[in-house]
Write a protein that holds these residues in place. Structure first.
Motif, short mmCIF file in Angstrom:
data_model
loop_
_atom_site.label_atom_id
_atom_site.label_comp_id
_atom_site.label_asym_id
_atom_site.label_seq_id
_atom_site.Cartn_x
_atom_site.Cartn_y
_atom_site.Cartn_z
N GLY A 252 4.79 3.84 -5.66
CA GLY A 252 3.45 4.51 -6.03
C GLY A 252 2.46 3.87 -5.64
N GLY A 253 2.19 2.63 -5.56
CA GLY A 253 1.14 1.72 -4.84
C GLY A 253 0.81 1.93 -3.39
N VAL A 254 2.28 1.80 -2.82
CA VAL A 254 1.99 2.00 -1.30
C VAL A 254 1.60 3.59 -0.92
CG1 VAL A 254 3.36 2.21 0.85
CG2 VAL A 254 3.95 0.53 -0.73
N ALA A 255 2.17 4.57 -1.71
CA ALA A 255 1.72 5.80 -1.54
C ALA A 255 0.28 6.05 -1.84
CB ALA A 255 2.59 6.94 -2.43
N HIS A 256 -0.34 5.41 -2.73
CA HIS A 256 -1.85 5.67 -2.99
C HIS A 256 -2.37 5.24 -1.90
CE1 HIS A 256 -5.69 3.51 -4.22
NE2 HIS A 256 -5.77 4.66 -4.78
N ASP A 257 -2.25 3.80 -1.22
CA ASP A 257 -2.90 3.34 -0.10
C ASP A 257 -2.66 4.45 1.22
OD1 ASP A 257 -3.76 1.44 -1.45
OD2 ASP A 257 -2.37 0.02 -0.69
N PHE A 258 -1.42 4.98 1.32
CA PHE A 258 -1.33 5.72 2.59
C PHE A 258 -1.82 7.14 2.25
CE2 PHE A 258 3.06 4.31 4.16
CZ PHE A 258 2.60 3.43 4.73
N ASN A 259 -2.17 7.53 0.95
CA ASN A 259 -2.80 8.91 0.88
C ASN A 259 -4.20 8.82 1.16
OD1 ASN A 259 -0.79 10.53 -0.07
ND2 ASN A 259 -0.84 9.93 -2.14
N ASN A 260 -4.96 7.91 0.84
CA ASN A 260 -6.09 7.45 1.14
C ASN A 260 -6.45 7.64 2.73
OD1 ASN A 260 -7.57 7.57 -0.97
ND2 ASN A 260 -7.32 5.12 -1.36
N LEU A 261 -5.59 6.76 3.59
CA LEU A 261 -5.38 6.84 5.05
C LEU A 261 -5.26 8.36 5.50
CD1 LEU A 261 -3.87 3.39 5.63
CD2 LEU A 261 -6.37 4.02 5.63
N LEU A 262 -4.22 8.95 4.92
CA LEU A 262 -3.78 10.16 5.44
C LEU A 262 -4.78 11.19 5.15
CD1 LEU A 262 0.00 10.18 4.28
CD2 LEU A 262 -1.11 9.94 6.67
N THR A 263 -5.57 11.25 4.05
CA THR A 263 -6.89 12.29 3.81
C THR A 263 -7.67 12.18 5.13
OG1 THR A 263 -6.38 11.71 1.31
CG2 THR A 263 -8.52 12.61 2.23
N VAL A 264 -8.11 10.93 5.27
CA VAL A 264 -8.87 10.76 6.42
C VAL A 264 -8.39 11.47 7.80
CG1 VAL A 264 -10.32 9.38 8.08
CG2 VAL A 264 -9.93 8.88 5.44
N ILE A 265 -6.88 10.89 8.15
CA ILE A 265 -6.36 11.54 9.42
C ILE A 265 -6.20 12.75 9.31
CG2 ILE A 265 -4.11 11.24 10.66
CD1 ILE A 265 -4.06 8.36 9.57
N ASN A 266 -5.48 13.47 8.42
CA ASN A 266 -5.33 14.85 8.38
C ASN A 266 -6.55 15.87 8.18
OD1 ASN A 266 -2.73 14.07 8.35
ND2 ASN A 266 -2.36 14.81 6.13
N GLY A 267 -7.61 15.19 7.57
CA GLY A 267 -9.01 15.94 7.20
C GLY A 267 -9.78 16.22 8.63
#
Length: 615
Positions: A252-267
């Motif tokens: 869950g902790g790793v996914a949180h950090d990844f999600n912030n990065l992926l929000t920027v990349i995918n957005g």
């Protein structure tokens, strides 16, 4: 009625009183000789006194003064020995035996061979009281005494009475003496036999008791062994649960950090694709970036599902309809080599679950079954109503009694060994070749089922196949009809307070909202957001991250609402390990948007929250 349980008759009670109620105590193997001595002395005192009077009377009448003296001394000795218990057993036993011997020799000389009964009594009593060796010596002494008396001329023809006064009186006296000695011997032997019988009975009872205790011990050992196996099973389950929980927290902790990065990349990839002309050659490269980001986002969603930290939107649905609706997708996903059979029993109860997550469970199990049947086979999906009674569910299910809906997904594949079966729900565990799987499919299923208050179990045999059995609690509420297609997103002009500590995410969200007409006040933390809100500006919606340094999103909203402002809230986060957020989703108070999100998903959610009527 057994012999031991029959009530004793009068004679039996008399013998018991005479023999076993002696001061020596209970008749045991080490005390029976003391009981025989006490018995002999009692008989001699009681019956001897009865015999003494007529014997002495006849002796005096016949001028047999030796008989008178011997009878008197013998009775006095019996009385003295009976009372002198402190003199010690051996002394009393030897003296008592010698008294019988002296009485027998004297009467043999004075009366005749009929008095041999006393010598016989002497040898038997000596044997009982002092042992076999003394008994042999007593027999030898008797033989010598008879021989000496006979050779001295005082004997007579065998069993002839040398002294026979006129009348029956002498025979009465002789008979009484015979009864005295005979009764003494019979009762003494009876005591020995009774003692042996009692010892044998006690031994039998002890043996039976030992057998019962052995059986109880065997049963107790079996119960203890069963308890130890159950305890070991529970300990293994606890270790597995803790391991899964620890891995889930890490995921869950790793996914949180990844999600912030992926929000920027995918957005930004999506914004860039919308901005580039159709003929631009760089669109293909941007599309590759977006596709890779979406695959990564799917991976993080699986991590969140395993860690049970994703936000669910549960609703009441018909499991039969849900399975039937993905039939075409299953056929394309599984391929032609595998036959799909559905056994959807009519009248199956409804369940409360996130529709998308329920579909994910079915698809993941179907893909797992397909991979277990590389040469083809049969995939069967069943639904059934189940009523669990107390103690019926396996311990690892942790399912309370009640009504459930069972979802069974089985295959005719290669099956699993016990070692593989014990690890199938671990994240990243896979038996597939490298590059053929992430090892998150079944762990995702496990997380979704647990977060939906369900339970899952698996049965598998190598070479036969595998069956996954999932239970969801049944509900009585009606199923919600499917939502209509979303209309085009309407532009807005409201003022939105955007609070996000990650600069990339904050910049993307601001650009997306402003491009759709919204006025955005952006803050990097909760303290800045409070200052912006206090400055006024007609803020109608707060879009805030949940976890931020300093003032968290939840605390920020609480402080704003304490001012009395009727502002709407949209939470966003890369993970959802926050009870207030889940409480808000359940009660419909606040909305939530899971990262990573696309610009269009953010704009649509903001419009949805602003248009919603106050609760």
């Amino acid at each position: 009625m057994s012999e031991d349980s029959r009530p004793p008759n009068r004679l039996g009670r008399l013998l018991d009183r005479l023999s076993f109620a002696s001061p020596v105590g209970e008749s045991r193997a080490e005390t029976w000789r003391e009981n025989v001595l006490e018995l002999g002395l009692r008989v001699c005192v009681v019956l001897g006194a009865v015999v003494y009077v007529p014997s002495v009377a006849v002796a005096v009448q016949s001028e047999k003064w030796v008989v008178t003296v011997v009878d008197t001394v013998a009775l006095a000795a019996a009385v003295a020995l009976h009372r002198a218990r402190s003199a010690g057993y051996r002394f009393r036993a030897v003296t008592f035996s010698l008294v019988l011997y002296a009485l027998g020799v004297a009467l043999l000389v004075e009366v005749g061979p009929v008095s041999q009964i006393y010598l016989f009594g002497f040898s038997v009593i000596a044997t009982l009281l002092l042992g076999a060796r003394v008994g042999v010596l007593a027999v030898a002494l008797n033989a010598a005494s008879l021989l000496i008396v006979g050779l001295a001329g005082h004997g007579a023809t065998e069993m002839a009475v040398s002294w026979h006064p006129t009348g029956p009186t002498a025979w009465v006296v002789i008979t009484m003496n015979f009864v005295l000695v005979n009764f003494l011997l019979v009762v003494a032997v009876g005591v020995v036999l009774a003692t042996l019988e009692r010892i044998a009975r006690h031994e039998r009872e002890a043996r039976d008791q030992l057998e019962r205790e052995r059986a109880e011990l065997v049963a107790a050992n079996a119960a203890l062994d069963h308890q130890m196996r159950e305890r070991q099973s529970l300990e293994d389950q606890l270790v597995q649960a803790r391991k899964m929980e620890a891995v889930g927290q890490l995921a869950g902790g790793v996914a949180h950090d990844f999600n912030n990065l992926l929000t920027v990349i995918n957005g930004y990839s999506e914004l860039l694709l919308h901005a580039l002309p159709e003929a631009d050659d760089s669109r293909a490269m941007v599309a590759q970036v977006r596709d890779a980001g979406e695959r990564a986002a799917k991976l993080t969603r699986q991590l969140l599902a395993f860690g049970r930290r994703q936000v669910l939107a549960p609703q009441v649905l018909d499991p039969n309809a849900a399975v039937a609706s993905i039939g075409a997708l299953l056929a394309r996903l599984i391929g032609e080599d595998v036959r799909i059979a559905t056994v959807l029993r009519p009248g199956v109860d409804r369940i409360r679950v996130d529709p998308g997550q329920f579909e994910q469970v079915v698809l993941n199990l179907a893909v797992n079954a397909r991979d277990a049947m590389p040469t083809g086979g049969c995939l069967t999906i069943e639904t059934v109503n189940l009523d669990l009674t107390p103690g019926e569910a396996p311990a690892n299910w942790e399912a309370p009694p009640g009504a459930y809906v069972g979802l069974l997904v089985s295959d005719t594949g290669c099956g699993m060994t016990a070692e593989v079966r014990s690890r199938i729900f671990e994240p990243f565990f896979t038996t597939k070749e490298p590059g053929k799987g992430t090892g998150l499919g079944l762990s995702t299923v496990f997380g979704i089922v647990k977060q939906s208050d369900g339970c899952i179990d698996v049965y598998s045999e190598v070479g036969v196949g595998t069956c996954f059995k999932i239970l969801f609690p049944a509900v009585a509420d009606p199923a919600r009809p499917p939502a209509p297609d979303a209309p085009p997103v309407r532009r807005g002009a409201e003022t939105v307070l955007l609070v996000e500590d990650e600069p990339g995410v904050r910049g993307l969200a601001r650009r997306a909202l402003e491009s759709h007409g919204y006025r955005v006040l952006a803050a990097a933390n909760g303290a800045d957001a409070l200052r912006l809100f206090a400055a006024g500006g007609g803020i109608e919606l707060v879009v805030t991250d949940v976890v931020m340094p300093g003032v968290s999103g939840r605390e920020l909203v609480e402080q704003i609402r304490r001012t009395g402002a009727a502002v709407k809230v949209l939470y966003m986060s890369g993970y959802t390990d926050d009870a207030v957020v889940r409480h808000g989703i359940i009660d419909g108070v606040d909305a939530f948007l899971q990262k990573p999100f696309s610009p269009m998903a953010l704009v649509r959610k903001v419009r949805e929250v602003l248009d919603a009527r106050p609760g």
